[in-house]
Structure formats: structure tokens, C-alpha cells
Design a protein around this motif. Structure first.
Motif, mmCIF file in Angstrom:
data_model
loop_
_atom_site.group_PDB
_atom_site.id
_atom_site.type_symbol
_atom_site.label_atom_id
_atom_site.label_comp_id
_atom_site.label_asym_id
_atom_site.label_seq_id
_atom_site.Cartn_x
_atom_site.Cartn_y
_atom_site.Cartn_z
ATOM 1 N N UNK A 1 14.126 1.539 -4.446
ATOM 2 C CA UNK A 1 13.397 1.836 -5.677
ATOM 3 C C UNK A 1 12.591 3.113 -5.611
ATOM 4 N N UNK A 2 12.723 3.867 -4.503
ATOM 5 C CA UNK A 2 11.972 5.116 -4.376
ATOM 6 C C UNK A 2 12.719 6.246 -5.086
ATOM 7 N N UNK A 3 11.957 7.097 -5.751
ATOM 8 C CA UNK A 3 12.544 8.215 -6.479
ATOM 9 C C UNK A 3 12.731 9.385 -5.520
ATOM 10 N N UNK B 1 12.814 13.022 -5.233
ATOM 11 C CA UNK B 1 12.335 14.099 -6.088
ATOM 12 C C UNK B 1 13.088 15.402 -5.873
ATOM 13 N N UNK C 1 1.463 20.886 -7.961
ATOM 14 C CA UNK C 1 1.187 19.792 -8.898
ATOM 15 C C UNK C 1 0.001 18.954 -8.414
ATOM 16 N N UNK D 1 -5.640 8.409 -2.777
ATOM 17 C CA UNK D 1 -4.570 8.828 -3.687
ATOM 18 C C UNK D 1 -3.723 9.940 -3.080
ATOM 19 N N UNK D 2 -4.386 10.991 -2.644
ATOM 20 C CA UNK D 2 -3.620 12.141 -2.168
ATOM 21 C C UNK D 2 -3.019 11.886 -0.785
ATOM 22 N N UNK E 1 5.323 10.521 -2.364
ATOM 23 C CA UNK E 1 5.225 10.270 -3.813
ATOM 24 C C UNK E 1 6.492 9.558 -4.287
ATOM 25 N N UNK E 2 6.901 8.568 -3.506
ATOM 26 C CA UNK E 2 8.210 7.947 -3.716
ATOM 27 C C UNK E 2 8.352 7.276 -5.077
ATOM 28 N N UNK E 3 7.251 6.881 -5.664
ATOM 29 C CA UNK E 3 7.337 6.242 -6.983
ATOM 30 C C UNK E 3 6.638 7.073 -8.045
ATOM 31 N N UNK E 4 6.624 8.373 -7.826
ATOM 32 C CA UNK E 4 5.988 9.258 -8.792
ATOM 33 C C UNK E 4 4.525 9.487 -8.464
ATOM 34 N N UNK E 5 3.867 10.281 -9.311
ATOM 35 C CA UNK E 5 2.480 10.647 -9.011
ATOM 36 C C UNK E 5 1.463 9.750 -9.695
ATOM 37 N N UNK F 1 -4.339 6.346 -8.344
ATOM 38 C CA UNK F 1 -4.706 7.173 -9.500
ATOM 39 C C UNK F 1 -5.239 6.291 -10.633
#
Lengths: 95, 177
Positions: free
Chosen positions: A43-45, A47, A56, B119-120, B128-132, B137
Motif C-alpha cells: 500500500x506504499x506509494x 513517488x 516540498x 512529522x518530518x 513518505x510512503x503514504x504521501x505527505x 501532520x
């Protein structure tokens, strides 16, 4: 009616703008313009970022730091809140 | 059930909406309790398992992250000893502060401050496997909500503290909810 001080406006527009830019806008650009975002079996994106992740993250960090600094400034530099004691609208963020 | 009307000028437009006072109070309290227990649980777990060693985080996980220049100097010596005490005690104090509503705004501010590091550093660590947008956050946003709304007015000790001379009509009152 607007009772926003300069500090409020910096926090809202600069701080919030950077957070929204880093989280939402760049995220949308990544999705629309970047390579695919395949999701692996866990389920990991994976990138393929249009905007480097350090930039970012730096944008988001700067936005969060501005929020924090404005909060500290409003405590340190603002006047003492006035009003009755119990049950009133908390005024610490209002002045 | 009382309904409050919010009217303000925001982003160049007149904005107005209504919110139920009871639901707002209820939701603020739930935010405080869930975020408070999040911190209290994290702090007490570390205290029960004392001694706590944060070197893996500030010296290891933080390497190569955007926060490394600020965090890695705390990875040994007296600065590490400070972190080893400050994190568990800070999380515990934040947790109690939010749950009981003691210095609510201060507790939430430091909750957001602490969560910024998680967070960071955790984000970079996990690629950041599931987005940011992560739990950390959203935690920052929850703590920010508590700061902005001054959530110490609902079933909170702050209501009593506000009557004390120390806080009455002084700048320190801003530290309360």
C-alpha cells in the motif's frame, strides 16, 4: 468586519499559504504532471516527484514555523486580554 | 440548543456561518481528550520503561532529513540527556494538560512543536510512503485547532485558573485555553 492584525495576516496567508502549497498544490502537480504513482503490495506509494521532496518538505516546514513564530509573537507582544473571567470567548488569539 | 453566528471578512469576502454552541463545545472536548490521551500514552509508556533513550531518533533517524541540522546536535552528551528527559515528561505534561484543560493553549502549542519533529523525521524515515499527509501532520492540525479555538473553556481547569490573580487580565492568560 475584519480584526486581523499584521501578525494574523502573516500567519494566515503566508504560513497557511505555504502549508497548502506544499501539501495540496504540489501534491496535485505531482499527480497531474509527474510519473505514475504506483502503489506496491504493502500500500506504499512509489513517488516520482515533480518537485523534489526536500523542497516540498521545506515549504511545509517554513509554513509551520511561521505559524509557530506568530503564536509566540502574539503571546510576547500582544496586550493582556481583558474581559470577564468564566465562560467568555478566549481572547488570546484575538488581539 | 444555542446556535452561534460567525460573521467576519475573510479572504476579501464577507463570510458568515452558524455553528451549534453545544456541538462545538462537545467536539472541542473530544479533540482535547483524544489528542491528550495520544500524548499521555506516549509519555507514560516511556516513563514506565525508564530509562528512555532517544539517540536512535535524534542521532539516527534524523540523519539526512530536513531537520538534521537542528536535531542531530542533540544526539549525545548533555543535550541527549536533556532530550531523554524532556520528551517523556513533555508528552506526559501535554497529555495531562489537554485532558484536564490545564494551560490548554500552551499544552497544545508544545504538542504541535513536538509533533513537527515526528512529522518530518518519521516521514523521511518511511520515504513518505503514504504521501505527505500523515497522522503527525493531522496531529499538528488538531493541536493548532485547539490553540486557535482556545479549547480550555470546556470542562477545564483553565476556567478556574482564569479567576486567579496571576492570570486575570495579564498576558499569562493567553497561555490558558
Amino acid at each position: 468586519m475584519s480584526d486581523l492584525s499584521t501578525a494574523d495576516q502573516i500567519a494566515m496567508y503566508v504560513g497557511g499559504g505555504l502549508v497548502v502549497l506544499g501539501v495540496v498544490v504540489i501534491g496535485l502537480l505531482d499527480m497531474l504532471l509527474g510519473a505514475g504513482h504506483p502503489v506496491d503490495s504493502e500500500g506504499a506509494i512509489e513517488h516520482a516527484a515533480v518537485v523534489p521532496i526536500d523542497i516540498r518538505a521545506g515549504i511545509i516546514l517554513l509554513g509551520l514555523v511561521i505559524w509557530g513564530l506568530v503564536a509566540v509573537y502574539k503571546f510576547a507582544a500582544g496586550s493582556a486580554p481583558s474581559g470577564s473571567t468564566t465562560g467568555q470567548t478566549p481572547s488570546g488569539m484575538d488581539d | 440548543m444555542s446556535t452561534q453566528s460567525i460573521r467576519t471578512r475573510f479572504l476579501g469576502t464577507e463570510t458568515s456561518f452558524s455553528v451549534s454552541g453545544a456541538w462545538l463545545s462537545y467536539w472541542i472536548l473530544l479533540l482535547r481528550l483524544t489528542a491528550g490521551w495520544w500524548m499521555l500514552h506516549a509519555g507514560l509508556d516511556k516513563i514506565w520503561a525508564w530509562p528512555f533513550d532517544a539517540s536512535w531518533f535524534v542521532g539516527g533517524a534524523a540523519q539526512g532529513t530536513i531537520l538534521a541540522p537542528f536535531v542531530t546536535p542533540f544526539s549525545d552528551g548533555i543535550l541527549l540527556a536533556f532530550v531523554n528527559v524532556a520528551v517523556p515528561l513533555g508528552q506526559t505534561a501535554i497529555g495531562f494538560g489537554l485532558i484536564l484543560g490545564v494551560l490548554t493553549r500552551t499544552a497544545a502549542f508544545f504538542g504541535a512543536f513536538m509533533m513537527l519533529f515526528f512529522y518530518f523525521i518519521n516521514g523521511y524515515g518511511g520515504g513518505w510512503a503514504n504521501g505527505m499527509v500523515t497522522g503527525e501532520l493531522l496531529g499538528i492540525m488538531v493541536f493548532g485547532t485547539i490553540v486557535a479555538l482556545g479549547a480550555g473553556g470546556v470542562l477545564a481547569v483553565d476556567n478556574r485558573l482564569r479567576e486567579m490573580e496571576l492570570f486575570e487580565n495579564t498576558r499569562l492568560r493567553k497561555l490558558l485555553g
